[in-house]
Design an enzyme around this catalytic site. Sequence first.
Site, PDB file in Angstrom:
ATOM      1  N   HIS A  49     -16.263  18.589  21.104  1.00  0.00           N
ATOM      2  CA  HIS A  49     -15.772  18.716  19.710  1.00  0.00           C
ATOM      3  C   HIS A  49     -16.679  19.025  18.785  1.00  0.00           C
ATOM      4  O   HIS A  49     -17.829  18.251  19.097  1.00  0.00           O
ATOM      5  CB  HIS A  49     -14.793  17.748  19.575  1.00  0.00           C
ATOM      6  CG  HIS A  49     -13.639  17.294  20.410  1.00  0.00           C
ATOM      7  ND1 HIS A  49     -13.443  16.392  21.182  1.00  0.00           N
ATOM      8  CD2 HIS A  49     -12.719  18.067  20.677  1.00  0.00           C
ATOM      9  CE1 HIS A  49     -12.522  16.223  21.969  1.00  0.00           C
ATOM     10  NE2 HIS A  49     -11.922  17.389  21.428  1.00  0.00           N
ATOM     11  N   ASP A  52     -18.224  15.683  18.162  1.00  0.00           N
ATOM     12  CA  ASP A  52     -18.930  14.888  19.019  1.00  0.00           C
ATOM     13  C   ASP A  52     -20.441  15.233  18.911  1.00  0.00           C
ATOM     14  O   ASP A  52     -21.165  14.654  18.997  1.00  0.00           O
ATOM     15  CB  ASP A  52     -18.476  15.575  20.764  1.00  0.00           C
ATOM     16  CG  ASP A  52     -17.119  14.952  20.923  1.00  0.00           C
ATOM     17  OD1 ASP A  52     -16.841  13.914  20.632  1.00  0.00           O
ATOM     18  OD2 ASP A  52     -16.589  15.763  21.732  1.00  0.00           O
TER      19      ASP A  52
HETATM   20  C1  GLO Z   1      -5.568  16.978  24.989  1.00  0.00           C
HETATM   21  C2  GLO Z   1      -6.404  17.846  25.236  1.00  0.00           C
HETATM   22  C3  GLO Z   1      -7.641  17.662  24.781  1.00  0.00           C
HETATM   23  C4  GLO Z   1      -8.616  18.997  24.614  1.00  0.00           C
HETATM   24  C5  GLO Z   1      -9.923  18.585  23.982  1.00  0.00           C
HETATM   25  C6  GLO Z   1     -10.550  20.034  23.774  1.00  0.00           C
HETATM   26  O1  GLO Z   1      -4.444  16.635  25.767  1.00  0.00           O
HETATM   27  O2  GLO Z   1      -6.300  18.279  26.572  1.00  0.00           O
HETATM   28  O3  GLO Z   1      -8.533  16.553  25.612  1.00  0.00           O
HETATM   29  O4  GLO Z   1      -8.732  19.542  26.005  1.00  0.00           O
HETATM   30  O5  GLO Z   1      -9.533  18.208  22.854  1.00  0.00           O
HETATM   31  O6  GLO Z   1     -10.149  20.877  22.883  1.00  0.00           O
END
Ligand code: GLO
Length: 344
Positions: A49, A52
């Site tokens: 993210h 992150d």
């Molecule tokens: C939640 C999602 C989340 C995304 C992550 C990447 O249900 O799966 O984990 O994959 O935020 O955008």
Amino acid sequence: MSNDYRFSFGPWNISEGADPFGPPVRPSIPMAAKLKRYQELGFEGVQLHDDDVIPDVDDKSAAELDKEAAAYKSILDDEGLVPEFVAPRLWESKKGIDGAFTSNDENCRRWAIDRSKRAIDIANTMGTKLLVLWLAREGTYIREAKDALQAHRYLIDAINQLLEYDKDLEIIIEPKPNEPVDHAYIPTIGHALALAHQTCDPKRVGGLIETAHAQLAGLDPSDEMAFALAAGKLWSVHLNDQNGLKFDQDKTFGSANLRSAYNQVRVLELSGYAQTGRFVGLDVKAMRTQKPEQALKHLVNSKELFLHLVEKVRSFPHEVQEQCVANRDYEALELAVLNHLMGV
Ligand code: GLO
Ligand code: MG
């Protein structure tokens, strides 16, 4: 064991075990320490993210973002890691309470696009051209809260603005039917790819299938993958598992439904996914019960299970498959698959 697949996970997949009913149960692990674990666990790719990489993204200047992203990238380089994608985390900000791109508040919609542009800048400094959009709060709890027709137009407009902002950018939409919202606007890969085709540059918009998200929509994840693969649009996967229609569980891959996991691996194998160089992402959560020293097993076990299933797919007797299909004897085929999975 097969080793031609590339694997990724996100730092949030090493978690402290908090859930909606209780606080963390494991100490938090600093980012640098998390990154140190990737290689030893057999992972090369890092899903990220924007925050992150850089905490408080909204409050930083462009120069600060560039400097901090470059510093993070050099840690990845030192660890021999590759950033798979950057995703704007729009759902944790107060501005995104009622959705981001589809918020009823014009200021919030503008913020969502600006924030996503910041995520693109970070991705560029990090050396990835992939932006993942998980459209977490783009939906409603009650239908009358938003104009759904207008909301879809907002989504297309937002994606167009991002594509225009960076001509090399590729956007990957990660559909999910619910959670956190009751009804999400882009619940399946069919919706995601239909949306992609309405943008100003459809060839730069693809999809990501997460096992649990397909299951929450009542769909078969391997068929969802096949649909995207047939369109040349499966640009990542988030493998995990789900025990029925509950909250998004993010269980260890294959742990709830081994047969379904086998079929997901099978469709990836048949399509030559490994040769595309795209990542097999895991989006799995450790059980809350895990002690700190055991809280990485969900990652290792998911990857190991995947690789065993690759071997199972490769070693399934082709002649049995062909004979059963030629005879239209799917009972025999089913038993052959189950026996193969059980090793009998
Ligand atoms: C939640 C999602 C989340 C995304 C992550 C990447 O249900 O799966 O984990 O994959 O935020 O955008
Ligand atoms: Mg995911």
